[in-house]
Scaffold this motif. Sequence first.
Motif, PDB file in Angstrom:
ATOM      1  N   GLY B  69       0.837  -1.199   0.000  1.00  0.00           N
ATOM      2  CA  GLY B  69       0.000   0.000   0.000  1.00  0.00           C
ATOM      3  C   GLY B  69       0.863   1.236   0.000  1.00  0.00           C
ATOM      4  O   GLY B  69       1.747   1.389  -0.844  1.00  0.00           O
ATOM      5  N   ASP B  70       0.646   2.114   1.013  1.00  0.00           N
ATOM      6  CA  ASP B  70       1.447   3.338   1.057  1.00  0.00           C
ATOM      7  C   ASP B  70       2.675   3.170   1.949  1.00  0.00           C
ATOM      8  O   ASP B  70       3.276   4.145   2.372  1.00  0.00           O
ATOM      9  CB  ASP B  70       0.600   4.520   1.528  1.00  0.00           C
ATOM     10  N   ARG B  71       2.998   1.918   2.261  1.00  0.00           N
ATOM     11  CA  ARG B  71       4.199   1.652   3.066  1.00  0.00           C
ATOM     12  C   ARG B  71       5.154   0.745   2.292  1.00  0.00           C
ATOM     13  O   ARG B  71       4.757  -0.002   1.387  1.00  0.00           O
ATOM     14  CB  ARG B  71       3.829   0.970   4.386  1.00  0.00           C
ATOM     15  N   LEU B  72       6.423   0.822   2.675  1.00  0.00           N
ATOM     16  CA  LEU B  72       7.433  -0.031   2.064  1.00  0.00           C
ATOM     17  C   LEU B  72       8.051  -0.874   3.164  1.00  0.00           C
ATOM     18  O   LEU B  72       8.420  -0.358   4.224  1.00  0.00           O
ATOM     19  CB  LEU B  72       8.517   0.827   1.406  1.00  0.00           C
ATOM     20  N   ARG B  73       8.178  -2.188   2.917  1.00  0.00           N
ATOM     21  CA  ARG B  73       8.803  -3.069   3.901  1.00  0.00           C
ATOM     22  C   ARG B  73      10.192  -3.433   3.405  1.00  0.00           C
ATOM     23  O   ARG B  73      10.365  -3.983   2.320  1.00  0.00           O
ATOM     24  CB  ARG B  73       7.965  -4.332   4.076  1.00  0.00           C
ATOM     25  N   GLU B 177       9.789  -0.733   8.243  1.00  0.00           N
ATOM     26  CA  GLU B 177       8.744  -0.231   7.343  1.00  0.00           C
ATOM     27  C   GLU B 177       8.755   1.278   7.353  1.00  0.00           C
ATOM     28  O   GLU B 177       9.032   1.899   8.378  1.00  0.00           O
ATOM     29  CB  GLU B 177       7.373  -0.742   7.790  1.00  0.00           C
ATOM     30  N   CYS B 178       8.414   1.855   6.198  1.00  0.00           N
ATOM     31  CA  CYS B 178       8.380   3.314   6.147  1.00  0.00           C
ATOM     32  C   CYS B 178       7.378   3.779   5.104  1.00  0.00           C
ATOM     33  O   CYS B 178       6.891   2.972   4.303  1.00  0.00           O
ATOM     34  CB  CYS B 178       9.767   3.866   5.844  1.00  0.00           C
ATOM     35  N   ASP B 179       7.087   5.080   5.143  1.00  0.00           N
ATOM     36  CA  ASP B 179       6.136   5.647   4.184  1.00  0.00           C
ATOM     37  C   ASP B 179       6.696   5.585   2.767  1.00  0.00           C
ATOM     38  O   ASP B 179       7.880   5.807   2.550  1.00  0.00           O
ATOM     39  CB  ASP B 179       5.874   7.127   4.513  1.00  0.00           C
TER      40      ASP B 179
END
Lengths: 629, 307
Positions: B69-73, B177-179
């Motif tokens: 979604g709007d996050r990156l792992r 995780e980050c935006d």
Amino acid sequence: MASLDMHATVNGREVRKPAGSHMRLLDYLRDELNLTGTKEGCGAGECGSCSVFVDGVLMKSCLMPVAKAKGAVIETVEGLAARGELSVLQKAFHKTGASQCGYCIPGMVMAATAALRSNAYADREEIKERLGGNICRCTGYQKIFDAVELARDVGNGTLTARALEAVDEERQADSFIGSNVRRIDAPSKVSGALKYAGDMVVPGMLHMQVLRSPVPHARIVELDVSEAEAMPGVEGVITCRDVPGTDGFGVFTHDQPIMARDRVRYVGEAIAAVAAEDLLTAKRALARIKLRLEELPAVFDPEAALAPGAPVLHEGAPDNVVMRIPIRKGDVDKALAEADLVVEESYATQAIEHAYLEPEAGLAYLEADGTLTIQSPSQNITHHRHMLSKILSLPINKVRMIMSPVGGGFGGKEDMIYQGMLGLMVLKTRQPVRYIYTREESILSTAKRHPTRTRCRMGLTRDGRILATEMKLLADGGAYAMSTEGVMRKAAILAAGPYAIPNVRIDTLGVYTNNTPSGAFRSFGALQSEFVTESHLDICAEKLGLDPIEIRRINAMRDGAVTHTKQTLGSVSLLKVLEAVEKSSGWEPGPPGVRGPERADLGGPGARRPCTLGARFRKPGADDKQEVA
Amino acid sequence: MLNCDEYLTPGTLDEAFDLMERHAGGYRIVAGATDVLPWARQGRAGDVHYPALIDISRVAELEGFERRGDRLRLGANVTFSDFMNDPGLREALPIMPQVAVWFADDQIREQATLAGNIINASPAADGTPPMIALNGSVTLARRRGGKRRERRLELVDFVTGPAATRLEEGEILTAIECDLLAGYGTAFEKVGHRRSLVISTVCVACLVKLDREGRRFEDVRLALAGVGPVPARLDECESFLAGKPVAAESVREAARLPMGRVQSRTRREYRREVVFNFVERALVDALAALGVDLTPQEPVLQKVSHG
């Protein structure tokens, strides 16, 4: 010592040999595989002397536990070309004179190889960035970058292989001066074949470690080495008590024992040394030495060291003065009174570490006839030999010093430091002994450049002639005399600069403190005092509204001048040098400070620009400024 | 010197947990090892011995990255060189190549991981400020009674002080995780010695988004490290600028606000100047990436130089 199962492909050959559990890939390559072309400069990932390829990727082998490289394909500097041959890059390093002391060069060659493997058309900016993790202390990098560009062009076919060969036209008819002469030791440096002291091994060699003082000034109350001596694997422990002859060394004043005697005078001073069959045992044995110190008041400031009641470091110098050098010429007071302008300023310089890439190291052994041989990167072997003969009570013909390749010295390997301990340990154990400093140990315990404080007063006429100069320079000599006397002498002799000044009063003074000893360092005192005179002249030029080059021209010594210490100079090239500097720098004439922030003579052709971060990410077709990262 | 009785290289997370259980109380987890080896030297930790070093750099589950979604792992084994060389990561996190280029040299970037940088919790860690600015969180995994459990912590809460985090015995940091942000201008600034050396004096990460007309600040993210015990978000600058028209004066005014945050024991005045100059420049550079030129005609404090 725990051992780890280890296998890898090294320079195309499969290697199966257990590794010590404490080993980094660097130790495994050097100690187990004898691939000593990979060097240790810092052990902390800063300098890149240890760069190797691991599975095709350039890595710092001091930052890699050996087991991480298990099963990997490893390539070292020894594997870049067929045996006995040089790669194009190695030839290019030879051709451009890119290797000086040579210690950083194997790592530099590896990084350059990585740069050209990743981009065979890399430009100078990208090359600089790719080599950013590798430090060189000698070259100033330009010849290294030249070499990589040359290798790139030969690799691309832009230049033929002939560009790598020595070209006869470079040699002028009958003089090496002005000619491009290739170093005869360069092939061994670019290939990693050259053995520095820390690369040398002999059968049965012991490893030495040194116990050092944690405090700046203390009385040694107890020093009991019996437990360390009794440890399995330990072959010998030495303290000052083992010295058979007259202990004491230094360049002029022999005030330093090879290991602390009754007192320690600076943090890092050697107190005892252990030699054991391996490094780990030697380190463990150090921890078993019983040392009890009673701290004494210490002094860290040279002015405080001169004050009445200051702690006294050496019985022979109750005033803490190592050496005072006065120079007197003419009548300074009268000239200052008559001057149109008198300028007075204070200046300070700091201690500086030499930061050669090769930490101190040495290998010592007994020859069959009882000759003690010490191989070390000593810059003053004859003097060291004479001192050791006296300290170790050996006839001079039984002390042999061999100067191993010096991986950078800059004066820092001129003062004797550890050779006495090595020699003594060999005499005690009758076995070969090797000692390699860590970078931390090198920075902590070895001599630095003399920090100084100087007061300068200069009297000038309105038209810029210097009538008189007076300078008082106070230097922190640290805990032992070492080269201080000579450094003070040279600082004094050269203090007034190459200027014809009728009235001169100079005093340089080196004093003992509980700081790290100060010793020889490139320029040997001249830097400190000339920094003062040259800075002072710029200030005077500004006050008089004169161009800085002009004020120097007005006062320059000319052919036949007599120096302030009465040496007659046949020829003086200062005016020619000033002219050349003025011309080649595109110097913008005028007094300092009137040009505003923007000078027209900065950033022109020939001026050096720093490395540009992210230079490799240039967008295709874009100019230098458009970087992605 | 770093020594051990056993150096273990698990290939899966379960193998790693097996080893951690077997060596409970006597292991240390190693990733790139670029910090632990210099740490185990004279003047820092000295000679250090562990019964077991567990090297997780070959654990497959910790590799790679994934958009959610709007996050990156980001897997724990993502290295700083990945941020520079992986096209997918470069696109997802345009600030990270800017961080990586300042972080170290090519060789160290190949080994060093972002997760390791965060866990070491240096007050001057380069990797933490951008992740804090991106509302980063960490995933901590443990295995108890054969069952794997995970917990998630905000990065600002995870790092508690110099070399101190909320990582507990038995846990592995498995992911960050980050935006995932689009349309932001980004910048990373650092002052330190030669950039291949270990520590930065001050570093700042900046992300800026403007409104549709490009006239007002819509969202500003700033994080700073090197001037206090933990890296921190500059909330005061962010809220000051939010909604304000884009102008050199407001950028300069915002840059003044965090000077009081300098808590370092040494060179405080110098660091205060650096903070002011750096925050201003980071904002200007991030705006430049959006095509807005606010380059000051003359820096206020010229003596603070770049790099």
